[in-house]
Design an enzyme around this catalytic site. Structure first.
Site, PDB file in Angstrom:
ATOM      1  N   SER A 149      -3.740  -3.629   0.325  1.00  0.00           N
ATOM      2  CA  SER A 149      -2.479  -4.280   0.702  1.00  0.00           C
ATOM      3  C   SER A 149      -2.734  -5.755   1.011  1.00  0.00           C
ATOM      4  CB  SER A 149      -1.926  -3.576   1.949  1.00  0.00           C
ATOM      5  OG  SER A 149      -0.772  -4.236   2.408  1.00  0.00           O
ATOM      6  N   GLY A 150      -1.803  -6.626   0.603  1.00  0.00           N
ATOM      7  CA  GLY A 150      -1.985  -8.068   0.806  1.00  0.00           C
ATOM      8  C   GLY A 150      -1.893  -8.518   2.243  1.00  0.00           C
ATOM      9  N   HIS A 151      -0.903  -7.956   2.976  1.00  0.00           N
ATOM     10  CA  HIS A 151      -0.639  -8.560   4.287  1.00  0.00           C
ATOM     11  C   HIS A 151      -1.670  -8.195   5.357  1.00  0.00           C
ATOM     12  CE1 HIS A 151       1.485  -5.191   6.534  1.00  0.00           C
ATOM     13  NE2 HIS A 151       1.555  -4.712   5.311  1.00  0.00           N
ATOM     14  N   GLN A 162      -7.530  -0.725   5.288  1.00  0.00           N
ATOM     15  CA  GLN A 162      -8.179  -1.322   6.467  1.00  0.00           C
ATOM     16  C   GLN A 162      -9.659  -1.617   6.218  1.00  0.00           C
ATOM     17  OE1 GLN A 162      -6.502  -2.414   8.996  1.00  0.00           O
ATOM     18  NE2 GLN A 162      -4.567  -1.297   8.894  1.00  0.00           N
ATOM     19  N   ASN A 172      -6.726   3.492  10.385  1.00  0.00           N
ATOM     20  CA  ASN A 172      -5.970   2.346  10.907  1.00  0.00           C
ATOM     21  C   ASN A 172      -5.734   2.413  12.408  1.00  0.00           C
ATOM     22  OD1 ASN A 172      -4.338   4.505   9.612  1.00  0.00           O
ATOM     23  ND2 ASN A 172      -2.658   3.501  10.663  1.00  0.00           N
ATOM     24  N   ALA A 213       0.817  -1.219   0.000  1.00  0.00           N
ATOM     25  CA  ALA A 213       0.000   0.000   0.000  1.00  0.00           C
ATOM     26  C   ALA A 213       0.847   1.264   0.000  1.00  0.00           C
ATOM     27  CB  ALA A 213      -0.927  -0.013   1.209  1.00  0.00           C
ATOM     28  N   THR A 214       2.024   1.214   0.594  1.00  0.00           N
ATOM     29  CA  THR A 214       2.871   2.409   0.606  1.00  0.00           C
ATOM     30  C   THR A 214       3.210   2.808  -0.825  1.00  0.00           C
ATOM     31  OG1 THR A 214       3.729   1.824   2.771  1.00  0.00           O
ATOM     32  CG2 THR A 214       5.058   3.353   1.472  1.00  0.00           C
ATOM     33  N   THR A 245      10.273  -7.410 -13.067  1.00  0.00           N
ATOM     34  CA  THR A 245       9.648  -8.735 -13.134  1.00  0.00           C
ATOM     35  C   THR A 245       8.662  -8.904 -11.984  1.00  0.00           C
ATOM     36  OG1 THR A 245      11.638  -9.595 -14.136  1.00  0.00           O
ATOM     37  CG2 THR A 245      10.146 -11.224 -13.166  1.00  0.00           C
ATOM     38  N   CYS A 248       3.041   1.496  12.055  1.00  0.00           N
ATOM     39  CA  CYS A 248       4.096   2.075  11.218  1.00  0.00           C
ATOM     40  C   CYS A 248       4.874   3.147  11.953  1.00  0.00           C
ATOM     41  CB  CYS A 248       3.506   2.653   9.946  1.00  0.00           C
ATOM     42  SG  CYS A 248       2.812   1.367   8.942  1.00  0.00           S
TER      43      CYS A 248
HETATM   44  N1  PLP Z   1      -2.487   2.533   4.674  1.00  0.00           N
HETATM   45  C1  PLP Z   1      -3.061   2.087   5.807  1.00  0.00           C
HETATM   46  C2  PLP Z   1      -4.403   2.607   6.223  1.00  0.00           C
HETATM   47  C3  PLP Z   1      -2.392   1.138   6.601  1.00  0.00           C
HETATM   48  O1  PLP Z   1      -2.952   0.698   7.729  1.00  0.00           O
HETATM   49  C4  PLP Z   1      -1.120   0.674   6.174  1.00  0.00           C
HETATM   50  C5  PLP Z   1      -0.337  -0.262   7.025  1.00  0.00           C
HETATM   51  O2  PLP Z   1      -0.309  -0.163   8.226  1.00  0.00           O
HETATM   52  C6  PLP Z   1      -0.573   1.168   4.985  1.00  0.00           C
HETATM   53  C7  PLP Z   1      -1.300   2.096   4.256  1.00  0.00           C
HETATM   54  C8  PLP Z   1       0.755   0.693   4.460  1.00  0.00           C
HETATM   55  O3  PLP Z   1       0.642  -0.615   3.980  1.00  0.00           O
HETATM   56  P1  PLP Z   1       1.871  -1.489   3.463  1.00  0.00           P
HETATM   57  O4  PLP Z   1       2.473  -2.106   4.688  1.00  0.00           O
HETATM   58  O5  PLP Z   1       1.274  -2.493   2.537  1.00  0.00           O
HETATM   59  O6  PLP Z   1       2.816  -0.566   2.760  1.00  0.00           O
END
Ligand code: PLP
Length: 378
Positions: free
Chosen positions: A200-202, A180, A150, A70-71, A238, A324
């Site tokens: 985001s996948g994780h 989220q 988040n 997501a970043t 790739t 984060c």
């Molecule tokens: N945006 C939100 C709302 C999040 O909660 C997070 C991760 O905590 C991110 C972006 C960043 O995600 P990623 O770890 O996939 O870069």
């Protein structure tokens, strides 16, 4: 007994994801750009994952771009839109409660001379759609509003706001960070009227290092990287087939179980609130109508990190604020009206379908012990 209650930070990859990733690495390891059969097989597996993700978002497969997370998606959406339209249109409208990667991208543009308007929540802790939309003018290239916060689980009025904006300024690019909310709060990209949307996948039981950016057909993108035709030239390099197919498998599983997971986590969250409210000094910071997966609470008199480590010693895992920020306060809680005194004492509890009633009871019991022993020992 241990309890992992930090699912907004990251989730455990599901078995279907791990199986799909294993197969991709053991058997389907061709380069999707190769012209031979091994390449084609990898390409087909990737196409299937793209289709899966598109289905879960209510989008078309060719509107999905895979990224490293997501970043990257948020940076691509914000910096890319500014690069395309920012010469003539210099205003960006966002909120004061965005994730650090949206905030950071907007701050970087501000340093380059863009005008960034940040709308704060009102006294009730809600972003006012009309106030947000009123900040948009003919000089605006982009708006960015997250779907679910988040740190607190607040659900932001993305649909209402984007629809107001589109009526007056149909060409303004509307982006939402839906990390989220994806597979947790039901939505379709078309209903939200989003041009760009980040996932985001994780956060949905896939592996770390994979994410996606939905881009509505016709909306142009500006790549952050150059030098290859992968992902339509928008994201050269790739593709990580194992991460992508694992993401697809997780999305399939989570999509099928979304209603059950929402119900289960709503019950756990309600039980958690009920048990924690019995403890002196505990206050609930999340709104009652927020995401069922996130619960932010303050333990007056105990610093977040003290409580976090007390719980960790008992194998109960939670976050202090946003994961984060590594313990550094983002200021988002205060934006939602949490006083400094309590923001310093806030932890985030976040659920997934694997959590149990026992996890919640253990957490509540140990928070009560912490309040009693750590505060009364002083
Ligand atoms: N945006 C939100 C709302 C999040 O909660 C997070 C991760 O905590 C991110 C972006 C960043 O995600 P990623 O770890 O996939 O870069």
């Amino acid at each position: 007994m241990s309890a992992y209650l930090d699912n907004a930070a990251t989730t455990k990859p599901c078995e279907n994801c791990i199986d799909a990733m294993n197969r991709a690495m053991m058997e389907n390891y061709g380069n999707p750009s190769s012209l031979h059969g091994m390449g084609l097989k990898a390409q087909l597996a990737m196409d299937a994952a793209r289709k899966e993700l598109a289905g879960a978002l209510g989008a078309q497969a060719d509107e999905i771009l895979f990224t490293s997370g997501a970043t990257e998606s948020n940076n691509m959406a914000i910096l890319g839109t500014a690069a395309l339209y920012g010469k003539r249109k210099r205003r960006i409208v966002t909120t004061t409660v965005e994730h650090a990667c949206v905030k950071g991208a907007c701050d970087a543009l501000e340093a380059q001379g863009y005008e960034v308007i940040r709308i704060a929540p009102n006294a009730d802790g809600n972003i006012d759609s009309a106030e947000f939309a009123a900040a948009v003018d003919e000089n605006t290239c982009l708006v960015s509003m997250m779907l679910v916060n988040n740190e607190t689980g607040h659900i932001l009025p993305v649909k209402e706001t984007f629809s107001m904006i589109k009526k007056r300024f149909p060409l303004v690019i509307c982006h939402t960070d839906a990390v989220q909310g994806f597979l947790k709060v039901p939505f379709r990209v078309t209903d939200l009227q989003a041009d760009l949307l980040t996932v985001s996948g994780h956060k949905v039981h896939a592996a770390k290092g994979i994410g996606a950016l939905y881009h509505k057909k016709g909306v142009r993108l500006s790549p952050l990287l150059h030098g290859g035709e992968q992902e339509g030239g928008n994201r050269p390099g790739t593709e990580s087939v194992p991460l992508i197919v694992g993401f697809g498998a997780a999305v399939k599983e989570m999509r099928n179980s979304m209603d059950i997971r929402r119900k289960h986590c709503t019950e756990l969250r309600n039980l958690c609130i009920e048990k924690l409210q019995e403890i002196d000094g505990i206050s609930i910071q999340s709104p009652s109508n927020g995401s069922p997966f996130i619960l932010s609470i303050s333990a007056e008199g105990l610093r977040s990190e003290t409580l976090l480590h007390f719980l960790e010693e008992r194998e109960i895992y939670v976050s202090s604020g946003s994961a984060c920020s590594k313990g550094k306060q983002s200021g988002v809680l205060q934006q939602f009206g949490v006083p400094d005194r309590l923001a310093d004492s806030t932890i985030r509890i976040s659920f997934c379908a694997e959590n149990t009633v026992e996890d919640v009871l253990l957490l509540a019991e140990q928070i009560a012990v912490a309040q009693h022993t750590l505060i009364h020992k002083r």
